[in-house]
Design a protein around this motif. Structure first.
Motif, PDB file in Angstrom:
ATOM      1  N   PHE A 263      44.755  49.588  37.880  1.00 23.63           N
ATOM      2  CA  PHE A 263      44.308  48.556  36.957  1.00 23.63           C
ATOM      3  C   PHE A 263      45.020  48.656  35.617  1.00 23.63           C
ATOM      4  O   PHE A 263      45.371  49.755  35.152  1.00 23.63           O
ATOM      5  CB  PHE A 263      42.802  48.676  36.713  1.00 23.63           C
ATOM      6  CG  PHE A 263      41.954  48.131  37.818  1.00 23.63           C
ATOM      7  CD1 PHE A 263      41.661  48.894  38.930  1.00 23.63           C
ATOM      8  CD2 PHE A 263      41.449  46.843  37.748  1.00 23.63           C
ATOM      9  CE1 PHE A 263      40.880  48.399  39.965  1.00 23.63           C
ATOM     10  CE2 PHE A 263      40.664  46.326  38.775  1.00 23.63           C
ATOM     11  CZ  PHE A 263      40.382  47.102  39.881  1.00 23.63           C
TER      12      PHE A 263
ATOM     13  N   ALA B   5      50.072  49.234  46.188  1.00 24.16           N
ATOM     14  CA  ALA B   5      51.221  49.477  47.064  1.00 24.16           C
ATOM     15  C   ALA B   5      50.684  49.707  48.468  1.00 24.16           C
ATOM     16  O   ALA B   5      49.538  50.111  48.641  1.00 24.16           O
ATOM     17  CB  ALA B   5      52.009  50.686  46.580  1.00 24.16           C
ATOM     18  N   ARG B   6      51.477  49.455  49.446  1.00 22.65           N
ATOM     19  CA  ARG B   6      51.045  49.620  50.833  1.00 22.65           C
ATOM     20  C   ARG B   6      50.630  51.068  51.041  1.00 22.65           C
ATOM     21  O   ARG B   6      51.426  51.988  50.920  1.00 22.65           O
ATOM     22  CB  ARG B   6      52.182  49.272  51.773  1.00 22.65           C
ATOM     23  CG  ARG B   6      51.742  48.711  53.102  1.00 22.65           C
ATOM     24  CD  ARG B   6      52.955  48.313  53.922  1.00 22.65           C
ATOM     25  NE  ARG B   6      53.803  47.378  53.225  1.00 22.65           N
ATOM     26  CZ  ARG B   6      53.619  46.070  53.226  1.00 22.65           C
ATOM     27  NH1 ARG B   6      52.603  45.561  53.860  1.00 22.65           N
ATOM     28  NH2 ARG B   6      54.448  45.292  52.570  1.00 22.65           N
TER      29      ARG B   6
ATOM     30  N   TYR C  83      50.993  43.764  46.213  1.00 24.06           N
ATOM     31  CA  TYR C  83      49.849  42.858  46.161  1.00 24.06           C
ATOM     32  C   TYR C  83      49.217  42.998  44.787  1.00 24.06           C
ATOM     33  O   TYR C  83      49.077  44.108  44.275  1.00 24.06           O
ATOM     34  CB  TYR C  83      48.830  43.233  47.253  1.00 24.06           C
ATOM     35  CG  TYR C  83      47.913  42.114  47.653  1.00 24.06           C
ATOM     36  CD1 TYR C  83      46.646  41.974  47.088  1.00 24.06           C
ATOM     37  CD2 TYR C  83      48.305  41.182  48.606  1.00 24.06           C
ATOM     38  CE1 TYR C  83      45.808  40.954  47.469  1.00 24.06           C
ATOM     39  CE2 TYR C  83      47.472  40.148  48.992  1.00 24.06           C
ATOM     40  CZ  TYR C  83      46.222  40.043  48.421  1.00 24.06           C
ATOM     41  OH  TYR C  83      45.399  39.021  48.810  1.00 24.06           O
TER      42      TYR C  83
ATOM     43  N   GLY D 163      47.227  53.774  52.839  1.00 19.94           N
ATOM     44  CA  GLY D 163      46.152  53.850  53.817  1.00 19.94           C
ATOM     45  C   GLY D 163      44.830  53.304  53.344  1.00 19.94           C
ATOM     46  O   GLY D 163      44.019  52.888  54.138  1.00 19.94           O
ATOM     47  N   ALA D 164      44.605  53.298  52.027  1.00 20.94           N
ATOM     48  CA  ALA D 164      43.294  52.881  51.538  1.00 20.94           C
ATOM     49  C   ALA D 164      43.380  51.721  50.560  1.00 20.94           C
ATOM     50  O   ALA D 164      42.397  51.414  49.904  1.00 20.94           O
ATOM     51  CB  ALA D 164      42.596  54.060  50.867  1.00 20.94           C
ATOM     52  N   GLN D 165      44.509  51.058  50.469  1.00 18.81           N
ATOM     53  CA  GLN D 165      44.678  49.904  49.576  1.00 18.81           C
ATOM     54  C   GLN D 165      44.144  50.208  48.165  1.00 18.81           C
ATOM     55  O   GLN D 165      43.370  49.448  47.594  1.00 18.81           O
ATOM     56  CB  GLN D 165      43.968  48.668  50.130  1.00 18.81           C
ATOM     57  CG  GLN D 165      44.662  48.035  51.328  1.00 18.81           C
ATOM     58  CD  GLN D 165      44.483  48.835  52.594  1.00 18.81           C
ATOM     59  OE1 GLN D 165      43.386  49.272  52.917  1.00 18.81           O
ATOM     60  NE2 GLN D 165      45.562  49.049  53.329  1.00 18.81           N
ATOM     61  N   LYS D 166      44.577  51.351  47.629  1.00 24.61           N
ATOM     62  CA  LYS D 166      44.132  51.727  46.297  1.00 24.61           C
ATOM     63  C   LYS D 166      44.670  50.747  45.256  1.00 24.61           C
ATOM     64  O   LYS D 166      45.782  50.257  45.367  1.00 24.61           O
ATOM     65  CB  LYS D 166      44.616  53.134  45.950  1.00 24.61           C
ATOM     66  CG  LYS D 166      44.049  54.220  46.847  1.00 24.61           C
ATOM     67  CD  LYS D 166      44.552  55.576  46.455  1.00 24.61           C
ATOM     68  CE  LYS D 166      46.024  55.720  46.749  1.00 24.61           C
ATOM     69  NZ  LYS D 166      46.528  57.071  46.409  1.00 24.61           N
ATOM     70  N   LEU D 167      43.851  50.473  44.248  1.00 23.17           N
ATOM     71  CA  LEU D 167      44.247  49.569  43.169  1.00 23.17           C
ATOM     72  C   LEU D 167      44.535  50.349  41.896  1.00 23.17           C
ATOM     73  O   LEU D 167      43.813  51.294  41.563  1.00 23.17           O
ATOM     74  CB  LEU D 167      43.152  48.538  42.893  1.00 23.17           C
ATOM     75  CG  LEU D 167      42.794  47.591  44.038  1.00 23.17           C
ATOM     76  CD1 LEU D 167      41.711  46.607  43.588  1.00 23.17           C
ATOM     77  CD2 LEU D 167      44.011  46.854  44.531  1.00 23.17           C
TER      78      LEU D 167
END
Lengths: 113, 112
Positions: free
Chosen positions: A103, A94-95, A32, A97-101
């Motif tokens: 940048f 990446a998939r 994503y 547990g916490a939808q980390k981004l």
């Protein structure tokens, strides 16, 4: 190890023309991708996103393109307006547990009248 | 609608002094919460994230710590600031399961 790279620190575009901001990534697990816009001394604001199952997403003047084979995404702004002058960050997730981004370093876009 | 607050907006602190930055979110329950730092001319670096009260994950070992004493409150702390702690600190929230994160206005920290 910079997993998300924006190789152009700055971009200058004439008002009314198309602005194209580029972003490359190395982690094939990213599924994503997002673009944020940031004005000085403010928090980033979410612009547009795209899932890895798509290759294009459009919202008004903003379109994001994703080329998974090249691990490359781009943001197109057309027509460019003076209010678009800001720093643009791409981010990837990446998939998890916490939808980390993760940048990129950002690209400063300047729209000239 | 949801809003996110951070304070203070700016802070100048001497080396060796303690730090406490606060972030609160309104209009949502059980959000994921995040602390980022933007150094001058750099991108956003994730420092900590939390998926629930008392649950803190650290991304980068450093001089800082985080706590989540309440569902919608996230605190960034340090016992002794270093010069390298200077930067723009951003808090963000997201709906669990969603990728989009929404950022607060940020705190500009200068360590002298």
């Amino acid at each position: 190890d910079q997993q998300v790279k924006q190789n152009s620190p700055s971009l200058s575009v004439q008002e009314g023309r198309i602005s194209i901001l580029n972003c490359d990534y190395t982690n094939s697990m990213f599924d994503y991708f997002l673009w944020y816009k940031k004005y000085p001394a403010e928090g980033p604001t979410f612009l547009i996103s795209i899932s890895s199952i798509k290759d294009k997403n459009e919202d008004g003047r903003f379109t994001v393109f994703l080329n998974k084979s090249a691990k490359h995404l781009s943001l197109h702004i057309v027509p460019s307006q003076p209010g678009d002058s800001a720093v643009y960050f791409c981010a990837a997730s990446a998939r998890s547990g916490a939808q980390k981004l993760v940048f990129g370093q950002g690209t400063r876009l300047t729209i000239n009248p | 609608s949801q809003t996110i607050h951070q304070w203070p907006a700016t802070l100048v602190q001497p080396v060796g002094s303690p730090l406490s930055l606060e972030c609160t979110v309104e209009g949502t329950s059980n959000p994921n919460l995040y602390w980022y730092r933007q150094a001058a001319g750099r991108g956003l670096q994730l420092l900590f994230y939390s998926v629930g009260i008392g649950q803190i994950s650290s991304e980068v070992p450093q001089n800082l710590s985080a706590s989540r004493p309440q569902d919608r409150q996230f605190i960034l702390s340090s016992k002794k600031l270093l010069l390298s702690d200077s930067g723009f600190y951003l808090c963000a929230w997201s709906v669990p399961g969603n990728y989009e994160q929404y950022f607060g206005p940020g705190t500009r920290l200068t360590v002298t």
